[in-house]
Design an enzyme around this catalytic site. Structure first.
Site, mmCIF file in Angstrom:
data_model
loop_
_atom_site.group_PDB
_atom_site.id
_atom_site.type_symbol
_atom_site.label_atom_id
_atom_site.label_comp_id
_atom_site.label_asym_id
_atom_site.label_seq_id
_atom_site.Cartn_x
_atom_site.Cartn_y
_atom_site.Cartn_z
ATOM 1 N N GLY A 232 0.823 -1.209 0.000
ATOM 2 C CA GLY A 232 0.000 0.000 0.000
ATOM 3 C C GLY A 232 0.854 1.256 0.000
ATOM 4 C CG LEU B 127 1.782 4.168 6.079
ATOM 5 C CD1 LEU B 127 2.752 5.359 6.052
ATOM 6 C CD2 LEU B 127 0.730 4.388 7.169
ATOM 7 C CE1 TYR C 116 -10.842 4.192 7.216
ATOM 8 C CE2 TYR C 116 -11.136 6.565 7.448
ATOM 9 C CZ TYR C 116 -10.306 5.458 7.386
ATOM 10 O OH TYR C 116 -8.949 5.611 7.507
ATOM 11 C CE LYS D 94 -8.137 2.850 10.391
ATOM 12 N NZ LYS D 94 -7.074 1.902 9.932
HETATM 13 N N1 LIG Z 1 -4.853 7.518 2.829
HETATM 14 C C1 LIG Z 1 -5.159 8.444 3.738
HETATM 15 O O1 LIG Z 1 -5.279 9.633 3.430
HETATM 16 C C2 LIG Z 1 -5.319 8.034 5.197
HETATM 17 C C3 LIG Z 1 -5.605 9.019 6.158
HETATM 18 C C4 LIG Z 1 -5.674 8.638 7.517
HETATM 19 C C5 LIG Z 1 -5.455 7.311 7.876
HETATM 20 N N2 LIG Z 1 -5.214 6.374 6.897
HETATM 21 C C6 LIG Z 1 -4.961 4.986 7.305
HETATM 22 O O2 LIG Z 1 -3.659 4.696 6.843
HETATM 23 C C7 LIG Z 1 -3.527 3.294 6.552
HETATM 24 C C8 LIG Z 1 -2.807 3.078 5.233
HETATM 25 O O3 LIG Z 1 -3.476 3.717 4.172
HETATM 26 P P1 LIG Z 1 -2.874 3.726 2.686
HETATM 27 O O4 LIG Z 1 -3.144 5.066 2.132
HETATM 28 O O5 LIG Z 1 -1.488 3.163 2.682
HETATM 29 O O6 LIG Z 1 -3.862 2.669 1.996
HETATM 30 P P2 LIG Z 1 -3.691 1.699 0.716
HETATM 31 O O7 LIG Z 1 -2.688 2.216 -0.237
HETATM 32 O O8 LIG Z 1 -5.077 1.460 0.216
HETATM 33 O O9 LIG Z 1 -3.124 0.353 1.386
HETATM 34 C C9 LIG Z 1 -3.920 -0.482 2.188
HETATM 35 C C10 LIG Z 1 -3.334 -1.883 2.109
HETATM 36 O O10 LIG Z 1 -4.112 -2.784 2.923
HETATM 37 C C11 LIG Z 1 -4.349 -3.984 2.174
HETATM 38 N N3 LIG Z 1 -5.569 -4.621 2.679
HETATM 39 C C12 LIG Z 1 -6.842 -4.162 2.563
HETATM 40 N N4 LIG Z 1 -7.684 -5.041 3.147
HETATM 41 C C13 LIG Z 1 -6.953 -6.056 3.643
HETATM 42 C C14 LIG Z 1 -7.252 -7.260 4.349
HETATM 43 N N5 LIG Z 1 -8.520 -7.581 4.644
HETATM 44 N N6 LIG Z 1 -6.241 -8.093 4.699
HETATM 45 C C15 LIG Z 1 -4.950 -7.778 4.374
HETATM 46 N N7 LIG Z 1 -4.593 -6.662 3.707
HETATM 47 C C16 LIG Z 1 -5.585 -5.792 3.334
HETATM 48 C C17 LIG Z 1 -4.495 -3.485 0.744
HETATM 49 O O11 LIG Z 1 -4.367 -4.537 -0.186
HETATM 50 P P3 LIG Z 1 -5.360 -4.586 -1.495
HETATM 51 O O12 LIG Z 1 -5.366 -3.218 -2.080
HETATM 52 O O13 LIG Z 1 -4.736 -5.618 -2.361
HETATM 53 O O14 LIG Z 1 -6.706 -4.988 -0.947
HETATM 54 C C18 LIG Z 1 -3.340 -2.475 0.684
HETATM 55 O O15 LIG Z 1 -2.123 -3.137 0.473
HETATM 56 C C19 LIG Z 1 -4.935 2.708 6.704
HETATM 57 O O16 LIG Z 1 -5.006 2.124 7.987
HETATM 58 C C20 LIG Z 1 -5.846 3.927 6.662
HETATM 59 O O17 LIG Z 1 -7.024 3.706 7.427
HETATM 60 C C21 LIG Z 1 -5.131 6.712 5.577
#
Ligand SMILES: NC(=O)c1ccc[n+]([C@@H]2O[C@H](COP(=O)([O-])OP(=O)(O)OC[C@H]3O[C@@H](n4cnc5c(N)ncnc54)[C@H](OP(=O)(O)O)[C@@H]3O)[C@@H](O)[C@H]2O)c1
Length: 294
Positions: A10, A12, A125, A129
Site C-alpha cells: 500500500g 504507507l 469508516y 477504525k
Molecule cells: N490515505 C489516507 O489519506 C489516510 C488518512 C488517515 C489514515 N489512513 C490509514 O492509513 C492506513 C494506510 O493507508 P494507505 O493510504 O497506505 O492505503 P492503501 O494504499 O489502500 O493500502 C492499504 C493496504 O491494505 C491492504 N488490505 C486491505 N484489506 C486487507 C485485508 N482484509 N487483509 C490484508 N490486507 C488488506 C491493501 O491490499 P489490497 O489493495 O490488495 O486490498 C493495501 O495493500 C490505513 O489504515 C488507513 O485507514 C489513511
C-alpha cells in the site's frame, strides 16, 4: 529486529517497509494476497512463519463511500482484523504499531484534537477504525495506536485508485485552465515518509499508547492546492469552491486537525510543518523526473 508490515504494497506500507529496511531490520512485506487480516488463522499462520518482534498494521478498508455501503466488511477488516493482529502479537510478545485515522472525530471542536478528546465518528469508516483502536488497546498492552491524516507519498494509494491529492492537482493543472477546490475542510497533509520515520522511532520505544501523528499546522484543501501550485510554479486559475458546491456523499469531519501532544511530551515527534513536508516531496519528485529524463 524482525519486522512484519501488513498492507505491505500500500501507499504507507511500502514506505514503512523501506524505512525499516533502511535501518537494517529484517522486513517481511505482507500483501493482501499473503494474509487476510479478518481471518484469525490466516494472521496466525502468516506471522508464525517469520516470528516478528514488531508488526506494523497499515491494512484497512478505507474507501469512505464503499465502507458506508458495506459496513459488515468494514467492521471485519478495520475492527476484527485489528483484533486478530492484536491477539497474535500478544500471544507472541510482539509490539503492534497500528495505524488509525483523524476520522474518529466529528470535526466540531474547531481547535486541534488531542489524544484525550472523546471520539465521535460521523461515518462507518471512522466507527470501524475506532473499534479497531479499542481492540488493539485492550488486547495487546505492547501497542502503539497511531492516528494520522491526509496521507500522500511516492507510492499510490491502492484504495483510492492511485493518484494522491498532489499528483491529482498537478495532473488537473495540465488539463484545465481553472480549478475550484473545497475551502471548508481542514487537515494536516502528512507525507507517508514522515509517518514511516515516526513508526521506526516508536519501534525503539516502550512508551506504549495512543498517539496523534501528523505534520504540524493545518490548511484547507484549497490552501494545500495553492501551495502545490506556488511551489511548482504552475500557472492556473485556482478558486475556492462555494460551501456546498461539491456535496460529499458521506458525512466527513470538516476540521480533523490533530495535535501530536503525546509524541511531543515524550520528545518522540519527527514531524515537520506540512509545508516543509510538501516542499521535500516536490523536490524529490522533481529530482526523480530529472533522473528519468537524463
Ligand atoms: N490515505 C489516507 O489519506 C489516510 C488518512 C488517515 C489514515 N489512513 C490509514 O492509513 C492506513 C494506510 O493507508 P494507505 O493510504 O497506505 O492505503 P492503501 O494504499 O489502500 O493500502 C492499504 C493496504 O491494505 C491492504 N488490505 C486491505 N484489506 C486487507 C485485508 N482484509 N487483509 C490484508 N490486507 C488488506 C491493501 O491490499 P489490497 O489493495 O490488495 O486490498 C493495501 O495493500 C490505513 O489504515 C488507513 O485507514 C489513511
Amino acid at each position: 529486529m524482525r519486522v512484519a508490515v501488513i498492507g505491505g504494497n500500500g501507499q504507507l506500507g511500502r514506505e514503512v517497509a523501506s524505512a525499516f529496511a533502511h535501518e537494517g531490520h529484517a522486513v517481511t512485506n505482507f500483501t493482501h494476497q499473503d494474509v487476510e487480516i479478518y481471518a484469525l488463522e490466516s494472521v496466525r499462520t502468516s506471522l508464525a512463519a517469520i516470528r516478528p518482534e514488531v508488526v506494523v498494521n497499515t491494512a484497512a478498508f478505507h474507501h469512505v463511500e464503499k465502507c458506508e455501503a458495506e459496513p459488515g466488511l468494514a467492521f471485519a477488516i478495520n475492527g476484527i482484523g485489528a483484533r486478530n493482529l492484536a491477539l497474535v502479537t500478544a500471544e507472541t510478545d510482539a509490539k503492534l504499531l497500528h495505524i488509525s485515522t483523524d476520522y474518529v472525530f466529528d470535526g466540531q471542536k474547531g481547535t486541534p484534537y488531542v489524544e484525550e478528546d472523546v471520539p465521535a465518528p460521523l461515518n462507518v469508516y471512522g466507527n470501524t477504525k475506532l473499534s479497531g483502536e479499542f481492540f488493539v488497546r485492550s488486547v495487546n498492552p505492547r501497542h502503539f495506536v497511531v492516528r494520522t491524516s491526509a496521507i500522500y507519498g511516492e507510492n499510490p494509494c491502492r484504495a483510492k485508485g492511485g493518484l494522491n491529492f498532489v499528483e491529482l492537482m498537478l495532473k488537473l493543472s495540465k488539463e484545465k485552465t481553472e480549478l475550484r477546490v473545497v475551502d471548508d475542510e481542514f487537515v494536516s497533509p502528512t507525507p507517508a515518509a514522515q509517518i514511516a520515520q515516526q513508526l521506526v522511532a516508536m519501534s525503539r520505544s516502550t512508551d506504549y499508547g495512543l498517539y496523534h501523528a501528523t505534520t504540524e499546522g493545518s490548511c484547507s484543501w484549497f490552501e494545500f492546492a495553492s501551495a502545490i501550485f506556488e511551489l511548482t510554479n504552475t500557472k492556473i486559475r485556482l478558486e475556492p469552491a462555494r460551501p456546498g458546491e461539491f456535496p460529499a456523499k458521506v458525512a466527513r469531519p470538516k476540521y480533523s486537525v490533530l495535535e501530536n501532544r503525546a509524541l511531543k511530551s515524550k520528545s518522540l515527534s519527527v514531524f515537520t510543518h506540512w509545508k516543509v513536508g510538501l516542499e521535500k516531496y516536490l523536490a524529490r519528485r522533481a529530482q526523480t523526473a530529472t533522473l528519468i529524463s537524463a
